[in-house]
Design a protein around this motif. Structure first.
Motif, PDB file in Angstrom:
ATOM      1  N   GLY A   1     -22.872  -2.603 -13.889  1.00 32.67           N
ATOM      2  CA  GLY A   1     -21.842  -1.644 -13.503  1.00 32.67           C
ATOM      3  C   GLY A   1     -22.437  -0.259 -13.359  1.00 32.67           C
ATOM      4  N   GLU A   2     -21.657   0.748 -13.735  1.00 31.03           N
ATOM      5  CA  GLU A   2     -22.167   2.115 -13.731  1.00 31.03           C
ATOM      6  C   GLU A   2     -22.127   2.654 -15.150  1.00 31.03           C
ATOM      7  OE1 GLU A   2     -21.462   6.565 -11.854  1.00 31.03           O
ATOM      8  OE2 GLU A   2     -19.982   5.008 -11.507  1.00 31.03           O
ATOM      9  N   PRO A   3     -23.255   2.594 -15.846  1.00 32.15           N
ATOM     10  CA  PRO A   3     -23.256   3.020 -17.250  1.00 32.15           C
ATOM     11  C   PRO A   3     -23.237   4.544 -17.378  1.00 32.15           C
ATOM     12  CG  PRO A   3     -25.455   2.397 -16.606  1.00 32.15           C
ATOM     13  CD  PRO A   3     -24.577   2.158 -15.408  1.00 32.15           C
ATOM     14  N   HIS A   4     -22.056   5.113 -17.503  1.00 30.69           N
ATOM     15  CA  HIS A   4     -21.966   6.560 -17.649  1.00 30.69           C
ATOM     16  C   HIS A   4     -22.659   7.008 -18.928  1.00 30.69           C
ATOM     17  CE1 HIS A   4     -19.004   7.417 -14.410  1.00 30.69           C
ATOM     18  NE2 HIS A   4     -18.834   6.114 -14.546  1.00 30.69           N
ATOM     19  N   TYR A   5     -22.425   6.284 -20.014  1.00 29.34           N
ATOM     20  CA  TYR A   5     -22.950   6.717 -21.302  1.00 29.34           C
ATOM     21  C   TYR A   5     -23.317   5.474 -22.100  1.00 29.34           C
ATOM     22  CZ  TYR A   5     -23.225   9.182 -25.801  1.00 29.34           C
ATOM     23  OH  TYR A   5     -23.654   9.698 -27.002  1.00 29.34           O
ATOM     24  N   ALA A   6     -24.112   5.673 -23.120  1.00 28.78           N
ATOM     25  CA  ALA A   6     -24.486   4.607 -24.040  1.00 28.78           C
ATOM     26  C   ALA A   6     -24.574   5.196 -25.438  1.00 28.78           C
ATOM     27  CB  ALA A   6     -25.825   3.982 -23.640  1.00 28.78           C
ATOM     28  N   GLN A   7     -24.454   4.343 -26.427  1.00 27.30           N
ATOM     29  CA  GLN A   7     -24.730   4.747 -27.809  1.00 27.30           C
ATOM     30  C   GLN A   7     -25.677   3.738 -28.416  1.00 27.30           C
ATOM     31  OE1 GLN A   7     -21.539   6.531 -30.354  1.00 27.30           O
ATOM     32  NE2 GLN A   7     -22.818   8.129 -29.470  1.00 27.30           N
ATOM     33  N   GLY A   8     -26.574   4.245 -29.267  1.00 26.57           N
ATOM     34  CA  GLY A   8     -27.548   3.383 -29.914  1.00 26.57           C
ATOM     35  C   GLY A   8     -27.422   3.453 -31.420  1.00 26.57           C
ATOM     36  N   ILE A   9     -27.818   2.349 -32.070  1.00 25.68           N
ATOM     37  CA  ILE A   9     -27.744   2.268 -33.527  1.00 25.68           C
ATOM     38  C   ILE A   9     -28.795   1.278 -33.997  1.00 25.68           C
ATOM     39  CG2 ILE A   9     -25.954   0.485 -33.398  1.00 25.68           C
ATOM     40  CD1 ILE A   9     -24.749   1.629 -35.972  1.00 25.68           C
ATOM     41  N   SER A  10     -29.409   1.541 -35.135  1.00 30.11           N
ATOM     42  CA  SER A  10     -30.420   0.616 -35.641  1.00 30.11           C
ATOM     43  C   SER A  10     -29.780  -0.724 -35.970  1.00 30.11           C
ATOM     44  CB  SER A  10     -31.102   1.202 -36.882  1.00 30.11           C
ATOM     45  OG  SER A  10     -30.163   1.481 -37.894  1.00 30.11           O
ATOM     46  N   ALA A  11     -30.503  -1.784 -35.702  1.00 31.41           N
ATOM     47  CA  ALA A  11     -29.958  -3.135 -35.853  1.00 31.41           C
ATOM     48  C   ALA A  11     -29.547  -3.431 -37.282  1.00 31.41           C
ATOM     49  CB  ALA A  11     -30.986  -4.159 -35.371  1.00 31.41           C
ATOM     50  N   ASP A  12     -30.200  -2.803 -38.250  1.00 33.08           N
ATOM     51  CA  ASP A  12     -29.872  -3.113 -39.641  1.00 33.08           C
ATOM     52  C   ASP A  12     -28.494  -2.627 -40.058  1.00 33.08           C
ATOM     53  OD1 ASP A  12     -30.319  -0.374 -39.799  1.00 33.08           O
ATOM     54  OD2 ASP A  12     -32.103  -0.537 -41.063  1.00 33.08           O
ATOM     55  N   ARG A  13     -27.831  -1.804 -39.232  1.00 37.51           N
ATOM     56  CA  ARG A  13     -26.475  -1.355 -39.533  1.00 37.51           C
ATOM     57  C   ARG A  13     -25.411  -2.271 -38.923  1.00 37.51           C
ATOM     58  NH1 ARG A  13     -26.618   5.307 -38.976  1.00 37.51           N
ATOM     59  NH2 ARG A  13     -28.546   5.607 -40.179  1.00 37.51           N
ATOM     60  N   VAL A  14     -25.829  -3.186 -38.058  1.00 43.73           N
ATOM     61  CA  VAL A  14     -24.876  -4.052 -37.364  1.00 43.73           C
ATOM     62  C   VAL A  14     -25.134  -5.524 -37.668  1.00 43.73           C
ATOM     63  CG1 VAL A  14     -23.989  -4.772 -35.106  1.00 43.73           C
ATOM     64  CG2 VAL A  14     -24.600  -2.377 -35.496  1.00 43.73           C
ATOM     65  N   ALA A  15     -26.377  -5.961 -37.509  1.00 43.93           N
ATOM     66  CA  ALA A  15     -26.703  -7.388 -37.570  1.00 43.93           C
ATOM     67  C   ALA A  15     -26.269  -8.073 -38.863  1.00 43.93           C
ATOM     68  CB  ALA A  15     -28.202  -7.583 -37.334  1.00 43.93           C
ATOM     69  N   PRO A  16     -26.437  -7.459 -40.043  1.00 38.71           N
ATOM     70  CA  PRO A  16     -26.052  -8.171 -41.277  1.00 38.71           C
ATOM     71  C   PRO A  16     -24.571  -8.509 -41.359  1.00 38.71           C
ATOM     72  CG  PRO A  16     -27.501  -6.312 -41.776  1.00 38.71           C
ATOM     73  CD  PRO A  16     -27.088  -6.166 -40.342  1.00 38.71           C
ATOM     74  N   ASN A  17     -23.740  -7.793 -40.624  1.00 38.39           N
ATOM     75  CA  ASN A  17     -22.291  -8.021 -40.690  1.00 38.39           C
ATOM     76  C   ASN A  17     -21.780  -8.910 -39.561  1.00 38.39           C
ATOM     77  OD1 ASN A  17     -22.127  -6.199 -42.907  1.00 38.39           O
ATOM     78  ND2 ASN A  17     -22.171  -4.492 -41.462  1.00 38.39           N
ATOM     79  N   SER A  18     -22.687  -9.434 -38.757  1.00 43.09           N
ATOM     80  CA  SER A  18     -22.269 -10.232 -37.600  1.00 43.09           C
ATOM     81  C   SER A  18     -21.668 -11.560 -38.057  1.00 43.09           C
ATOM     82  CB  SER A  18     -23.467 -10.486 -36.683  1.00 43.09           C
ATOM     83  OG  SER A  18     -23.057 -11.102 -35.496  1.00 43.09           O
ATOM     84  N   LYS A  19     -20.457 -11.851 -37.598  1.00 42.14           N
ATOM     85  CA  LYS A  19     -19.769 -13.089 -37.961  1.00 42.14           C
ATOM     86  C   LYS A  19     -20.415 -14.258 -37.233  1.00 42.14           C
ATOM     87  CE  LYS A  19     -15.261 -12.906 -38.336  1.00 42.14           C
ATOM     88  NZ  LYS A  19     -14.945 -13.199 -39.740  1.00 42.14           N
ATOM     89  N   LYS A  20     -20.644 -15.351 -37.949  1.00 44.47           N
ATOM     90  CA  LYS A  20     -21.284 -16.513 -37.354  1.00 44.47           C
ATOM     91  C   LYS A  20     -20.260 -17.559 -36.896  1.00 44.47           C
ATOM     92  CE  LYS A  20     -25.828 -16.050 -39.514  1.00 44.47           C
ATOM     93  NZ  LYS A  20     -25.671 -14.636 -39.869  1.00 44.47           N
ATOM     94  N   PHE A  21     -19.140 -17.639 -37.585  1.00 45.60           N
ATOM     95  CA  PHE A  21     -18.046 -18.514 -37.162  1.00 45.60           C
ATOM     96  C   PHE A  21     -16.775 -18.045 -37.856  1.00 45.60           C
ATOM     97  CE2 PHE A  21     -20.211 -20.570 -40.733  1.00 45.60           C
ATOM     98  CZ  PHE A  21     -19.170 -20.778 -41.627  1.00 45.60           C
ATOM     99  N   PHE A  22     -15.642 -18.547 -37.378  1.00 44.38           N
ATOM    100  CA  PHE A  22     -14.361 -18.237 -37.998  1.00 44.38           C
ATOM    101  C   PHE A  22     -14.035 -19.340 -39.000  1.00 44.38           C
ATOM    102  CE2 PHE A  22     -14.334 -16.092 -33.928  1.00 44.38           C
ATOM    103  CZ  PHE A  22     -13.735 -14.871 -34.202  1.00 44.38           C
ATOM    104  N   PRO A  23     -13.886 -19.021 -40.290  1.00 46.31           N
ATOM    105  CA  PRO A  23     -13.563 -20.069 -41.272  1.00 46.31           C
ATOM    106  C   PRO A  23     -12.283 -20.810 -40.885  1.00 46.31           C
ATOM    107  CG  PRO A  23     -14.191 -18.032 -42.382  1.00 46.31           C
ATOM    108  CD  PRO A  23     -14.050 -17.705 -40.921  1.00 46.31           C
ATOM    109  N   ILE A  24     -12.391 -22.121 -40.759  1.00 43.84           N
ATOM    110  CA  ILE A  24     -11.277 -22.915 -40.256  1.00 43.84           C
ATOM    111  C   ILE A  24     -10.062 -22.825 -41.162  1.00 43.84           C
ATOM    112  CG2 ILE A  24     -11.954 -25.077 -41.384  1.00 43.84           C
ATOM    113  CD1 ILE A  24     -10.782 -24.821 -37.731  1.00 43.84           C
ATOM    114  N   GLU A  25     -10.304 -22.660 -42.474  1.00 46.21           N
ATOM    115  CA  GLU A  25      -9.182 -22.602 -43.400  1.00 46.21           C
ATOM    116  C   GLU A  25      -8.388 -21.303 -43.284  1.00 46.21           C
ATOM    117  OE1 GLU A  25     -12.822 -20.991 -45.536  1.00 46.21           O
ATOM    118  OE2 GLU A  25     -12.339 -22.710 -44.231  1.00 46.21           O
TER     119      GLU A  25
END
Length: 662
Positions: free
Chosen positions: A502-526
Motif C-alpha cells: 500500500g502506501e505506508p505513510h508512517y511506521a512504528q518500531g519496537i524491540s521484539a522482546d516487548r511483543v513476542a513473549p506475549n504472543s498468543k499461540k492458540f485460544f483455549p477451547i475451554e
C-alpha cells in the motif's frame, strides 16, 4: 507578508522537478551504491540466519490498502498483513459474521479506509507492546489491534469530523487517543453553500479514552476549534505531560484552490491543548451535550464476536468558554509534522514551506501564558507571541521538512520531501550534524521508540513516496520503498531497500522482546463462549428454524464433522459455525464453500468463525479446508446436498457411516 500565487507555484514546480530528476538522490538507476555510502558490510548487518529472529518489529501503515503490515527489522521481511479497515479474503476478515460489525459505521458497512498513522501503546512514556492504534482517514475512525493476537479488535467512529488525519496520537500512559479533523466541516453538519466556509465551518479535536486493562475505547469529549485544517499531532512527555500539540494550516480559512489560497500567511499555528484542564472542565459540567450518531464496535473476548453499538451524543468543549484550554503557537509556514523531544521540553514544528525548522520551548510557553504574552485572540483562543515561545531554529537544513524523530543520544532526524533526504541535527544547539539521501521523496521516518521518552535507536527507516527504478518494474505502479539506516554511530549509514504494501505513510518500531513473549499461540477451547460453538464432535448438529439453518461444525486434522449434510433447500439462509478443535500453535483450518459469495474462513485453534451462505440452485456441492494442515489435507473435505425449495428432504448430517439424527 504574503506570497504571490504565481511565484509560489513556480517555486514548487521547480523544486518538485528537481526532486523527481534525482536531486540529492545519489547514484540512481545503476543498481549500485555510490562509493562511501556504506562503511562495513551492509549485507551482514541485515542478514538474519535461517531460524533466527529479527531484533525489532516494524508496524507499517498500508495507506489506501486499509491494512497494517508487520515487518521484521533489520531483515525487511514481511511477517504478516493485518486487515483493519479493509476486507481480507485470506483471513475472512469482514466476511465472517464475527468480524463484520468491526466495519460498521453511521453510514452502514464501510469495508475500506485510508490508514495512515500506527501508534503503539505506551506506559510511562515507553512503548509497552500491548496494542497498536491506527486511524481511518476517509470515514473518520480509529482502530485498536491486540498485539497478543495481531488482530483488529475494536473500531470507533468519530462524529463532527472530516478526514481523520492527525490521529491516533497517544498520551504517554495511553490515557487518550487524540484525533484532529483534517477538513473543517459545517457544524452541526447541514446543507450550506461551500462559500459560507468562514461562517458555518468548524474544526473538531477528539479525545478517546482508553480503559487501561482491556484497552476499550470511548469518545470522552471533543473540543470545538476554528475552521483550520488540522494536520498532525504529538503529546507531551515528562514536564509537558497533560498537553497535546496539533499542527494546523489553512489559517486563511480558504475553501478552494488551497495550494495557493491556504499558503498565504507567513505563520500558521501549533495548537497546544491542555487536556488535564479539559478533564477539569468536564468534571465541572462546562460542556455541551450535542446529538451525534457514531458507531462503537468491539470484539467480545469471550464470545469471539464483535458487537456494534450506535452512540447518540458527544460532549463538546468550547475554548471561548474554557480559559486555559487551548493556545496557539505561531509557526512558519504550513507546518506538517509536530514532534516533542524525549525530554518533553521542545516542540519541533516542520513548516512545509519554510526554509528553517522552528523549535518551541514548553517552559517558555508556560511563562508566556503566565505573562499573558499574547499577540491576538482567535475564537477565544490566545495566540502567543512568537519570540516568547521559540527556543531555536535549525537554519536552512533542506527543502520541504515534514517529520522528526529522535535517538537516545540527544539527536533529532528530520525528513525533507523535496530534497529527498534525512538530516540529523543536535537538540539544543540546533546544529546540522549529518545528512543522508533517500530514494525518492521521503515522507515519514521511523526510529523504534523515536516518539517516546526512551527511544531504542539503532535503526531508522525512511518511508519514501516514489520508487521509480529501485526494483524490477511492475507496470505503471510500483510498491513504495522503505530504506533502513544504521544510526548507531556518528554517521547515517544506508543498509537496505525493501518494498512495502500500500502506501505506508508512517511506521512504528519496537524491540521484539516487548511483543513476542506475549504472543498468543492458540485460544483455549475451554474459554470459548461463542453462542454457536461446538466444543467436540458430539456437540455438532444441524438446526433448522424456518428457512434459517445453522450447521454446528468442528475441524481437526484431517476432517470436518459433519462432513456431509442433507436437507438444505434453495434460498435457505445457511450459517456454518466452524470451531477449530486444535490446541496447537500455528494450526489454523480454512473453510471454503462452493457458491458462497463472500470468502473463505480462516479459523484459529480454539476459535469459532461463521460463514453465511445462501444456496441459489439445487445439487450437491463440496466444501474443503483451504489451509494446509497435514499430509491428508487434500482429504479434508465434505458435501452439502441442496434440494429444490419445495422439496421435502429431511435434515440429516453425518461423519463417515454415521448419520444424525439416528
Amino acid at each position: 507578508m504574503k506570497n504571490t500565487p504565481g511565484i509560489l507555484l513556480a517555486g514548487f514546480v521547480l523544486l518538485a522537478a528537481a526532486a523527481l530528476l534525482g536531486t540529492g538522490c545519489g547514484n540512481k538507476g545503476s543498481g549500485k551504491l555510490s562509493a562511501g555510502a556504506l562503511a562495513g558490510d551492509a549485507a551482514s548487518a541485515v542478514y538474519i540466519p535461517p531460524g533466527e529472529h529479527d531484533e525489532f518489529y516494524g508496524f507499517f501503515s498500508g495507506g489506501f490498502s486499509g491494512q497494517v503490515s508487520v515487518v521484521g527489522l533489520p531483515s525487511g521481511r514481511t511477517l504478516k498483513v493485518i486487515p483493519v479497515f479493509a476486507l481480507d479474503a485470506e483471513k475472512g476478515y469482514g466476511f465472517s459474521e464475527e468480524t463484520k460489525p468491526l466495519l460498521n459505521t453511521s453510514w452502514g458497512f464501510i469495508p475500506w479506509d485510508d490508514a495512515h498513522h500506527p501508534k503503539l501503546s505506551q506506559t510511562k512514556g515507553e512503548t509497552d507492546g500491548r496494542w497498536l492504534f491506527i486511524n481511518g482517514n476517509n470515514t473518520p475512525r480509529v482502530a485498536r489491534i491486540d498485539l497478543s493476537t495481531f488482530e483488529t479488535v475494536e473500531t470507533i467512529e468519530l462524529p463532527n469530523s472530516g478526514g481523520n488525519h492527525s490521529s491516533p496520537y497517544l498520551t504517554e500512559n495511553t490515557e487518550y487517543v487524540v484525533a484532529g479533523t483534517r477538513f473543517s466541516v459545517p457544524y452541526p453538519q447541514k446543507d450550506v453553500p461551500v462559500n459560507t466556509f468562514k461562517e458555518n465551518f468548524k474544526g473538531v479535536i477528539s479525545f478517546i479514552s482508553v480503559e487501561p486493562q482491556h484497552g476499550h475505547m470511548d469518545l470522552a469529549f471533543q473540543i470545538m476549534m476554528p475552521a483550520f485544517d488540522y494536520d498532525l499531532a504529538s503529546s507531551g512527555k515528562g514536564p509537558s505531560h497533560g498537553w497535546t500539540f496539533f499542527t494546523c494550516y489553512n489559517t486563511e480559512k480558504a475553501y478552494t484552490l488551497k495550494e495557493v489560497n491556504a499558503s498565504q500567511n507567513d505563520k500558521d499555528f501549533i495548537a497546544a491543548i491542555n487536556w488535564k484542564k479539559a478533564e477539569e472542565y468536564i468534571q465541572q459540567g462546562k460542556f455541551t451535550e450535542v446529538p451525534a450518531e457514531y458507531a462503537s464496535n468491539r470484539m467480545n473476548e469471550e464470545t469471539q464476536s464483535a458487537e456494534s453499538t450506535m452512540k447518540k451524543s458527544v460532549r463538546i468543549l468550547d475554548p471561548a468558554q474554557c480559559p486555559g484550554l487551548v493556545y496557539f503557537l505561531p509557526t512558519p509556514k504550513s507546518p506538517h509534522g509536530v514532534d516533542v523531544t524525549p525530554t518533553g521540553e521542545y516542540i519541533v514544528g516542520s513548516g512545509k514551506l519554510s526554509a528553517n525548522l522552528t523549535v518551541h520551548s514548553f517552559d517558555k510557553m508556560l511563562k508566556a501564558i503566565e505573562n499573558k504574552a499574547f499577540e491576538t485572540e482567535i475564537d477565544g483562543i490566545p495566540v502567543l507571541k512568537y519570540d516568547e515561545v521559540v527556543a531555536g531554529v535549525v537554519k536552512e537544513p533542506g527543502l520541504g521538512p515534514l517529520h522528526t524523530e529522535f535517538d537516545d543520544k540527544g539527536n533529532a532526524y528530520t525528513t525533507f520531501f523535496i530534497s529527498s533526504e534525512i538530516v540529523k541535527w543536535k537538540i539544543g544547539t540546533w546544529e546540522v550534524l549529518d545528512r543522508a539521501p533517500c530514494y525518492y521523496s521521503v515522507g515519514h521516518l521511523m526510529i523504534p521508540g523515536g516518539g517516546s521518552r526512551k527511544p531504542q535507536g539503532k535503526y531508522m527507516v525512511a518511508l519514501n513516496k516514489i520508487t521509480k527504478d529501485r526494483y524490477l518494474p511492475t507496470g505503471p505502479e510500483m510498491n513504495h520503498s522503505a530504506q533502513l539506516y544504521d544510526i548507531s554511530g556518528d554517521k547515517i549509514k544506508l543498509l537496505l531497500d525493501f518494498p512495502t504494501h500500500g502506501e505506508p505513510h508512517y511506521a512504528q518500531g519496537i524491540s521484539a522482546d516487548r511483543v513476542a513473549p506475549n504472543s498468543k499461540k492458540f485460544f483455549p477451547i475451554e474459554q470459548n463462549k461463542h453462542p454457536f460453538r461446538a466444543l467436540g464432535e458430539k456437540e455438532t448438529k444441524v438446526v433448522r428454524e424456518g428457512n434459517v439453518v445453522r450447521i454446528y461444525m468442528t475441524t481437526i486434522r484431517s476432517h470436518f464433522a459433519p462432513d456431509w449434510v442433507e436437507g438444505i433447500k434453495v434460498g435457505d439462509e445457511v450459517f456454518f459455525h466452524i470451531t477449530n478443535l486444535e490446541q496447537d500453535w500455528d494450526v489454523p483450518h480454512g473453510f471454503s464453500m462452493m457458491g458462497a459469495q463472500n470468502a473463505e474462513l480462516l479459523v484459529m485453534p480454539g476459535q469459532t468463525r461463521t460463514l453465511r451462505w445462501t444456496p441459489k440452485k439445487s445439487g450437491v456441492y463440496p466444501f474443503y479446508c483451504t489451509d494446509f494442515c497435514s499430509a491428508l489435507h487434500q482429504e479434508m473435505q465434505g458435501y452439502i446436498r441442496v434440494s429444490p425449495k419445495e422439496a421435502n428432504v429431511p435434515v440429516k448430517w453425518g461423519l463417515g457411516e454415521d448419520a444424525f439424527p439416528l
